[in-house]
Design a protein around this motif. Sequence first.
Motif, PDB file in Angstrom:
ATOM      1  N   GLU A  91       0.816  -1.213   0.000  1.00 65.05           N
ATOM      2  CA  GLU A  91       0.000   0.000   0.000  1.00 65.05           C
ATOM      3  C   GLU A  91       0.855   1.272   0.000  1.00 65.05           C
ATOM      4  OE1 GLU A  91      -3.037   0.095  -0.723  1.00 65.05           O
ATOM      5  OE2 GLU A  91      -3.338  -2.066  -0.657  1.00 65.05           O
ATOM      6  N   PRO A  92       1.883   1.385   0.833  1.00 66.25           N
ATOM      7  CA  PRO A  92       2.721   2.590   0.756  1.00 66.25           C
ATOM      8  C   PRO A  92       3.466   2.696  -0.569  1.00 66.25           C
ATOM      9  CG  PRO A  92       2.998   1.500   2.871  1.00 66.25           C
ATOM     10  CD  PRO A  92       2.242   0.554   2.004  1.00 66.25           C
ATOM     11  N   ALA A  93       3.905   1.548  -1.118  1.00 69.87           N
ATOM     12  CA  ALA A  93       4.583   1.577  -2.413  1.00 69.87           C
ATOM     13  C   ALA A  93       3.641   2.093  -3.496  1.00 69.87           C
ATOM     14  CB  ALA A  93       5.094   0.185  -2.763  1.00 69.87           C
ATOM     15  N   CYS A  94       2.398   1.697  -3.411  1.00 70.42           N
ATOM     16  CA  CYS A  94       1.388   2.174  -4.366  1.00 70.42           C
ATOM     17  C   CYS A  94       1.103   3.657  -4.155  1.00 70.42           C
ATOM     18  CB  CYS A  94       0.116   1.352  -4.227  1.00 70.42           C
ATOM     19  SG  CYS A  94      -1.209   1.806  -5.367  1.00 70.42           S
ATOM     20  N   ALA A  95       0.916   4.058  -2.913  1.00 73.13           N
ATOM     21  CA  ALA A  95       0.629   5.464  -2.609  1.00 73.13           C
ATOM     22  C   ALA A  95       1.776   6.367  -3.039  1.00 73.13           C
ATOM     23  CB  ALA A  95       0.357   5.633  -1.115  1.00 73.13           C
ATOM     24  N   GLY A  96       3.001   5.846  -2.967  1.00 72.85           N
ATOM     25  CA  GLY A  96       4.163   6.635  -3.349  1.00 72.85           C
ATOM     26  C   GLY A  96       4.434   6.657  -4.844  1.00 72.85           C
ATOM     27  N   GLY A  97       3.664   5.893  -5.610  1.00 70.69           N
ATOM     28  CA  GLY A  97       3.804   5.921  -7.050  1.00 70.69           C
ATOM     29  C   GLY A  97       4.798   4.943  -7.638  1.00 70.69           C
ATOM     30  N   ALA A  98       5.396   4.091  -6.812  1.00 68.08           N
ATOM     31  CA  ALA A  98       6.371   3.127  -7.328  1.00 68.08           C
ATOM     32  C   ALA A  98       5.697   2.046  -8.166  1.00 68.08           C
ATOM     33  CB  ALA A  98       7.151   2.483  -6.179  1.00 68.08           C
TER      34      ALA A  98
END
Length: 256
Positions: free
Chosen positions: A214-221
């Motif tokens: 989820e953080p990787a997705c939120a960060g755009g990675a």
Amino acid sequence: MSTHHEAAREHRDTEALLAVLDAADRMPSATRLRARSYELLCPVPGSTVVDVGCGAGRAVAELAERGVHAVGVDTSPSMLAAARKRWPEGEFHEAGAENLPFADGSVRGYRADKVFHLLPEPERAVAEARRVLCPGGRIVLVGQDWDAIMIDSDDPVLTRTIVHARADLLATPRAGRQYRGLLLAGGFDEVTVEAHTSVFTEPAMLSLLARLAEPACAGGAVDRDQADAWLAEQRRRAEAGRFLVAIPFFVASAAA
């Protein structure tokens, strides 16, 4: 958003995090790792040992069972509330690793488990540990290497992207491999480092992978479709008994 709604959301977030931590703490490998950290502290009955970043207080309770005066400190009021509820006989204080509520040389043992990766300047925490420890006191640092988490997957490239993207969001994701250098630079003696790899195959650890994706997705990675597909694959693996996550932990100890 109202204060009431913010408080409710914080409570839900805390409960979700506690569920993940509790599931991980119950794993045999986690139990062994905590026991090893207590052994390296060389606890002296009646002496004071501080557990920095104590969370819900499990280590404080387990250290108290070994006859020491265990004190937990944490920066999270919600975690401290959970700790006081779970262990009402324990002593807990709200404080950060860089500013501990102890006099110089008043502590015999210092333990920090999965804390230093959150600190932008871990050397300040090491200096503070050196201040509060008495001569001959022991420090033990435990922590995972966020850049080296291993996850079995059909898409190793995407997995690597997610792991590294999540690591890059942390203040010091590779703190574990830096423990030895930090302790030596901080003036500690008898510095030793061990590496332990915890292997998780239980479906309960799926929630950990969501906390990577989820953080990787939120960060755009990665995009939403990639994150969802990756998590769906991991759920299928768990249902088929083919789930595996391996996390390297470093355990460093030294004398003041």
